[in-house]
Design an enzyme around this catalytic site. Structure first.
Site, PDB file in Angstrom:
ATOM      1  CB  SER A 261       3.452   7.342  -5.210  1.00  0.00           C
ATOM      2  OG  SER A 261       3.395   7.105  -6.606  1.00  0.00           O
ATOM      3  CE  LYS A 262      -2.765   1.902  -4.642  1.00  0.00           C
ATOM      4  NZ  LYS A 262      -2.784   1.154  -5.865  1.00  0.00           N
TER       5      LYS A 262
END
Ligand code: GLU
Length: 507
Positions: A261-262
């Site tokens: 994920s970011k």
């Protein structure tokens, strides 16, 4: 004729997982002499983010992932943006209703919420499906006449897919083999809304069919939707030309647990987006591979190997080689862990493949930023000499600056360790040697290392490193005599004189 599509939704910057999906589609298309299409799936207007579509186009272009048709290029199957195709979807929703594969539903959000709560209270999960649909407000429970009356009166509705009860639906996946799911596990998904917008599922199938897509290569997160998609092909009578499916393994966190994920990028300091992204709402900036100085070829090579291998140990592959070697059989079923060290390794390898001239271009730009102009041939020579020490272009200035300017300060630790009070005598001797012996490698080497340092029983490391401190400012850099020859006699002598003066006062 192979026709594949990359079909992102413009809901923000493109995650590198999405980039990998685009890359695999591209490799597959090119290998098979087929067409690669960019379709923008923007049916969910609530998630639309301005600039995202442009970002996607720019990112893929930077990486060399080229399209034959698409939203930015046009083509015989356009338009390629779903919002521009809006008028064509209604007829397909109506066809499904006519043929008994779908129905109108009028349930208000509050009614659905109440149902969910009711089920929750009994520790069950509500699903709008063959067991519950007759308890709800739709054209099946109310009758078609009543449904039509409500529609004519302007009541909002959705069209839902009507899954047949208790049938096994099999998706033939090119990576996973047959994946079978029973229809009882699936809910009657919304396909169309009364505002005239289809949902992802309907638009995706109608578009893949009308754009004559032959292979759907996409992320594993879409596997649960695939049985519905297979059923839609059946319901439309398009089974014969249904594309083949390949669901790609997830990109995982470096630790291996969960989807990349970011936040992992922020936490561990690596980009998860191809280009830097400025969020138009929050103003938040997310870093990108391009702005970090990664070369597009390195990013492509790294991503190609995240979930696929050529069946050999070969790791470095150009786009052309990837096109030749790519095959769906070698795509892994398991998620691929992101590895930052490996990303940097690829970057270093590809940086070494740049010509001295290309590295010099980067270096010259950085010199300009520091107000320095230098002879191009000299810059090229420095670039060629120093590039093996470099991974990112941004490191060039710091690694090479002493070739272009005398040190303005001297590393304290290095000085403390090497520059003993007698050092000014030895440095004066260095100046004398440079002034008297021929200015070439062997002569300087002999005079300095043999006839002076060795003959007088001096510590080579200490004297040579002190000379390095004088010339560079710290104990880094290439072979000392090579460096002296590069800088020239006068410049070297000036630097040594300055160090004698500065370090004597300071010590
Ligand atoms: N619009 C979907 C996405 O954003 C495409 C899924 C598919 O390729 O079918 O990933």
């Amino acid at each position: 004729m192979v026709r594949v599509r990359f079909a992102p939704s413009p809901t923000g910057p493109l995650h590198i997982g999405g980039v990998r999906t685009a890359l695999y589609n591209y490799l597959f298309a090119r290998q098979n002499g087929g067409k690669m299409i960019l379709r923008i799936e923007d049916t969910d207007q609530t998630r639309f983010v301005p600039g995202a579509e442009q970002y996607i186009i720019e990112a893929l272009d930077w990486l060399g992932i080229k399209f034959d048709e698409g939203v930015h290029l046009g083509g015989p199957f356009g338009p390629y943006r779903q919002s521009d195709r809006k008028p064509m979807y209604r007829q397909y929703a109506e066809q499904l209703i006519r043929d008994g594969w779908a129905y109108y539903a009028f349930d208000k959000p509050e009614a659905l919420e109440a149902k969910r709560k009711e089920y929750e209270a009994e520790k069950k999960t509500f699903q709008y499906d063959c067991n519950t649909r007759l308890q709800m407000e739709n054209s099946l429970s109310l009758g078609m006449e009543e449904a039509q009356r409500r529609i004519d009166a302007g009541e909002p509705y959705v069209v839902r897919f009507k899954f047949p009860d208790n049938i096994d639906i099999t998706v033939h996946d090119m990576i996973r083999g047959d994946v079978t799911m029973n229809s009882r596990l699936l809910d009657d998904k919304v396909l169309f809304k009364s505002d005239g917008m289809p949902t992802y599922h309907l638009a995706n199938i109608v578009d893949d069919h009308t754009m004559e897509i032959t292979h759907v290569i996409r992320g594993e997160e879409w596997l649960p939707s695939a049985p519905l998609h297979v059923m839609l092909y059946k319901a439309f009578g398009w089974e014969d030309t249904m594309p083949r499916f390949a669901h790609l393994p997830l990109l995982l966190k470096p630790e291996g647990n969960g989807k990349l994920s970011k936040r992992d990028g922020d936490r561990l300091g690596f980009p998860v987006f191809p280009l830097e992204w400025h969020d138009p709402k929050s103003g938040e900036i997310s870093s990108g591979y391009r702005e970090k100085g990664y070369l597009p070829q390195a990013v492509v090579n790294m991503l190609a190997l995240m979930g696929w291998n050529p069946g050999t140990e070969q790791e470095i592959m150009s786009m052309d080689e990837l096109i030749k070697l790519f095959n769906v059989e070698h795509i892994s079923k398991n998620g691929a862990k992101f590895n930052l060290d490996k990303a940097k390794w690829f970057q270093h390898e590809y940086f070494q493949m740049l010509s001295d001239e290309e590295v010099a271009d980067h270096l010259e730009a950085q010199l300009k930023e520091h107000g320095i102009s230098a002879d191009r041939a000299y810059i090229v020579k420095v670039a060629g000499m120093m590039k093996e020490r470099i991974t990112f272009p941004s490191e060039l200035w710091d690694t090479c600056c002493y070739f272009f300017q005398a040190p303005t300060e001297y590393n304290e630790k290095d000085v403390a360790k090497r520059w003993t009070p007698d050092m000014h005598i030895h440095m004066a001797k260095v100046i004398e040697i440079l002034n008297t012996v021929p200015f070439e490698h062997d002569a300087i080497h002999k005079a300095l290392l043999d006839d002076y340092i060795a003959a007088n029983g001096l510590n080579t490391g200490k004297v040579m490193n002190s000379l390095r401190i004088a010339v560079v400012g710290r104990t880094v850099g290439p072979d000392m005599i090579t460096l002296i020859l590069m800088l020239g006699k006068d410049e070297t002598i000036r630097r040594v004189e300055r160090a004698i003066e500065k370090l004597k006062i300071e010590s």
